[in-house]
Design an enzyme around this catalytic site. Sequence first.
Site, PDB file in Angstrom:
ATOM      1  N   VAL A 179       0.817  -1.219   0.000  1.00 51.82           N
ATOM      2  CA  VAL A 179       0.000   0.000   0.000  1.00 51.82           C
ATOM      3  C   VAL A 179       0.848   1.265   0.000  1.00 51.82           C
ATOM      4  O   VAL A 179       0.355   2.347   0.310  1.00 51.82           O
ATOM      5  CB  VAL A 179      -0.976   0.017   1.197  1.00 51.82           C
ATOM      6  CG1 VAL A 179      -1.944  -1.151   1.091  1.00 51.82           C
ATOM      7  CG2 VAL A 179      -0.233  -0.017   2.532  1.00 51.82           C
ATOM      8  N   LYS A 180       2.122   1.153  -0.372  1.00 49.08           N
ATOM      9  CA  LYS A 180       2.961   2.339  -0.473  1.00 49.08           C
ATOM     10  C   LYS A 180       2.710   3.050  -1.816  1.00 49.08           C
ATOM     11  O   LYS A 180       2.093   2.502  -2.727  1.00 49.08           O
ATOM     12  CB  LYS A 180       4.429   1.965  -0.328  1.00 49.08           C
ATOM     13  CG  LYS A 180       4.771   1.381   1.037  1.00 49.08           C
ATOM     14  CD  LYS A 180       4.435   2.344   2.163  1.00 49.08           C
ATOM     15  CE  LYS A 180       4.989   1.901   3.520  1.00 49.08           C
ATOM     16  NZ  LYS A 180       4.366   0.685   4.043  1.00 49.08           N
ATOM     17  N   THR A 181       3.218   4.274  -1.919  1.00 52.01           N
ATOM     18  CA  THR A 181       2.974   5.055  -3.139  1.00 52.01           C
ATOM     19  C   THR A 181       3.523   4.344  -4.373  1.00 52.01           C
ATOM     20  O   THR A 181       2.925   4.396  -5.447  1.00 52.01           O
ATOM     21  CB  THR A 181       3.609   6.447  -3.015  1.00 52.01           C
ATOM     22  OG1 THR A 181       4.974   6.308  -2.617  1.00 52.01           O
ATOM     23  CG2 THR A 181       2.875   7.285  -1.984  1.00 52.01           C
ATOM     24  N   LEU A 182       4.664   3.706  -4.236  1.00 52.33           N
ATOM     25  CA  LEU A 182       5.224   2.849  -5.277  1.00 52.33           C
ATOM     26  C   LEU A 182       5.301   1.447  -4.703  1.00 52.33           C
ATOM     27  O   LEU A 182       5.923   1.242  -3.663  1.00 52.33           O
ATOM     28  CB  LEU A 182       6.625   3.328  -5.677  1.00 52.33           C
ATOM     29  CG  LEU A 182       7.361   2.475  -6.714  1.00 52.33           C
ATOM     30  CD1 LEU A 182       6.743   2.674  -8.094  1.00 52.33           C
ATOM     31  CD2 LEU A 182       8.845   2.817  -6.750  1.00 52.33           C
TER      32      LEU A 182
END
Length: 376
Positions: free
Chosen positions: A191-194
């Site tokens: 669920v991180k940005t990348l």
Amino acid sequence: MSDLNPMATAPYAQNGRPFLYGGELEGIAQVLASGQYGHGDVTERFERALTGFLGVEDVVAVASGTAALHIALAVAGIGRGDEVIVPSMTFCATVQAIRACGARPRFAEVDPDTLCLRPQDVMEALTPHTRAVLPVLYGGRAVDLSDIRNELEQRKIAIVEDAAHAFGSHRGTVRVGATGDALTCFSFGPVKTLTCGQGGALVPRNPEQAAQARRIRLLGMAESSAERACSTTYHVEGVGLRAHLSQINAAIGLAQIAHFPALEAQRKELWRTYVAALDDVREVRLVDVDVHRSVPTLCAVRVPERDRVFAALRAHGIGVGTHYPPNHLQPAFHRWWRPLIATEQIGKEILTLPFHQKMTSQDARLVTTALREALR
């Protein structure tokens, strides 16, 4: 909230969700067809893509953000008996990385408005045993310790950044990781940005640190995978981990990074939508991520009667979360407890709202409407 009709598949029903662009499956299929799944050319292509994006000399890709922290601390020379200043307001993985090195955490306060370490928080926590400072870039906001950098260097205290939330964010005119004054660690979890599905990376400060990090991530072996394939032996030069980034995960990251400019714009817009929708709700205190310079990973607020509000929103299908329960109150870390008045109050009030790219502005407004009702 009787007018709401939430469904488990609604974008606001989850606090965070992975976002895929479509090229990830093709990249994975190519790796599977190659028959080579461990560290390899795809991993190294991903490292080069990260290097170019961040504007740095080198990036070392690893299996997770936690592994990046563990390796970075080891590269910084942190070991048994050393003390590392760290905010209690972080995910427990930050503290576990310290413990994995045999070091001990020295918990510190944070700014109640940003949930990030300030120079004065670091100075208040310093002891003669401090060997590193581990700021956490909460929500994606950069931490600037330049005011005390000279003093830390004089005391031979390293800075290792937990930038799990902050890939793509800026400090001043450069991306986080490109300032040159810290070992910076990123997470590429689901669920991180990348996302790589699972993965992480660290940005070393010099070639020696890069070489050491690469040895540690592959069990302390000096030779690369390609070199070992052409030899009858190899050399193990020190303690190491099995913490390389597989080509399968790297392929996902390669497909993701090409779309980062659009991702950055979407996340900033969603955060601004929340800010506007909550502007007149006096009970809500928004945690400031400095959206002009940051790529927000989450949207956190502080609310009264948090547990009651949390339960009411979850009961109506709104995927709120709690990021994070303070670590100095956790049983595993109780021996390093110290009174942190601001952090303990934040821990009673913190609430994270659904925040991911599958959400629309309408979804965010629905969440804030539900929050208003829960507060009443």
